[in-house]
Design an enzyme around this catalytic site. Structure first.
Site, PDB file in Angstrom:
ATOM      1  CB  ILE A   1      -3.154   5.333   2.998  1.00  0.00           C
ATOM      2  CG1 ILE A   1      -2.245   4.176   2.731  1.00  0.00           C
ATOM      3  CG2 ILE A   1      -3.700   5.593   4.481  1.00  0.00           C
ATOM      4  CD1 ILE A   1      -0.844   4.905   3.323  1.00  0.00           C
TER       5      ILE A   1
ATOM      6  CG  PHE B   1      -0.312   0.113   2.603  1.00  0.00           C
ATOM      7  CD1 PHE B   1       0.148   1.209   3.050  1.00  0.00           C
ATOM      8  CD2 PHE B   1       0.117  -1.145   3.113  1.00  0.00           C
ATOM      9  CE1 PHE B   1       0.880   1.346   4.111  1.00  0.00           C
ATOM     10  CE2 PHE B   1       0.697  -1.102   4.369  1.00  0.00           C
ATOM     11  CZ  PHE B   1       1.130  -0.023   4.990  1.00  0.00           C
ATOM     12  CB  CYS B   2       1.884   3.882  -1.783  1.00  0.00           C
ATOM     13  SG  CYS B   2       0.841   3.920  -3.159  1.00  0.00           S
ATOM     14  CB  THR B   3      -0.111   8.632  -0.171  1.00  0.00           C
ATOM     15  OG1 THR B   3       1.430   8.374   0.530  1.00  0.00           O
ATOM     16  CG2 THR B   3      -0.918   9.431   0.301  1.00  0.00           C
TER      17      THR B   3
END
Length: 333
Positions: free
Chosen positions: A210, A181-183
């Site tokens: 996220i 996952f990332c922003t």
């Protein structure tokens, strides 16, 4: 209290061979409507975050999706809207780069192959399985503000170091299921494509990142801990994408928690524990903070301290140059 500024984060991997011709008209459209932020253009697509009035951002969204400039090439773009009380950006920039997110791994091509998307509602079921490696692909300073419970922190300072982390810590024969996952999702497009190119069998990534999870999943069901760093003057957001409590050290740009601001080395606008001992940096930050306070006393703070600090610095440089020029003229006379 209503939020007067609408924020749009967007990315799309698409074939844009005419990228240099897109730059000027896109910048003109944004500047003509008072939109500020950064949009990155590359032959592989578009990435960026901008903010403005709701009407201006809605017009930009229509221009990107339906206008003649991109001719439908951004259809299916990942877009996230949020809101802010203060202007998150000081100016508008449209930049042309080699990549919209820099990994420097030609074998990673999201246009050809990416991991399996996982909707925010399905994320908890996946990442709580014992046979899944949960990986945070963001940088260490971002992870420091918050992450998912049980996620691995690669400890990277920039995204290009992700390749080294994979080589040292992951094994396709052992780590058969990797969830990342990332922003907002864009880094995972590249990261998942890279892992697949290295022989990893099952690679999953959080669709919309996220931000989509915090917007979708109720707080009482959430596995997220802390706040999510964002690359604008809000600094962080929490559940519901409400602005968080984090701030930035104006000397080193490191995000700061409440505990960081209670540290003995913290001086508002001047220093923090992460940059303690850097006298030259602190001197520059102290001058910047003086200009911020000056702007506040003049009643300008509502436009954003960072914006006015930069403006004051610019005026000061012009004043110094003018005085220098007058001094040279007098000496010559």
């Amino acid at each position: 209290m209503p939020h007067p500024f609408k924020v749009m984060a967007i990315y799309r991997f698409a074939d844009l061979p005419d990228v240099k011709e897109l730059q000027a008209p896109l910048a003109a459209f944004c500047c003509g409507r008072g939109i500020k932020g950064t949009l990155i253009l590359a032959r592989e697509g578009v990435n960026g975050t901008v903010a403005g009035t709701p009407e201006a951002i809605d017009a930009l969204h229509a221009f990107l999706m339906q206008g003649p400039l991109f001719s439908g090439r951004l259809e299916g773009a990942e877009i996230k809207f949020s809101f802010a009380h203060e202007p998150p950006f000081a100016r508008m920039k449209v930049r042309v780069k080699d990549e919209i997110v820099t990994l420097r791994a030609p074998q990673a091509n999201p246009a050809l192959e990416v991991g399996t998307y996982v909707a925010p509602r399905d994320w908890n079921d996946l990442v709580t399985r014992q046979d899944v490696v949960l990986l945070d692909t963001r940088n260490a300073y971002e992870v420091g503000l918050g992450s998912f419970a049980g996620a691995r922190d690669p400890g990277t300072q920039n995204f290009t170091q992700f390749k080294d982390y994979v080589a040292r810590n992951l094994d396709p024969a052992r780590d058969r299921k990797v969830a990342m996952f990332c922003t907002g999702g864009i880094r995972c497009e590249k990261a998942s494509s890279y892992l697949l190119s290295q022989g990893f069998e099952e690679v999953f990534h959080l669709k919309g990142g996220i931000l989509a999870y915090l917007e979708t999943v109720p707080t009482e069901e959430s596995l997220w801990r802390g706040e999510c760093f964002v690359f604008d003057e809000r600094v962080s957001v929490g559940h519901g994408l409400e602005p968080g409590d984090a701030s930035l050290c104006r000397a080193c740009r490191h995000p700061l928690t409440t505990a960081d601001r209670a540290h003995p080395d913290y001086r508002e606008g001047v220093s923090c524990a992460h940059c303690a001992g850097d006298a030259a940096r602190h001197a520059a930050a102290a001058e910047r903070q003086k200009q911020v306070l000056l702007a506040q006393r003049r009643g300008l703070a509502h436009l954003g301290d960072a914006v006015h600090a930069a403006a004051e610095e610019g005026r000061e440089r012009k004043r110094v140059r003018a005085e220098h020029s007058r001094g040279k003229a007098k000496a010559a006379g």
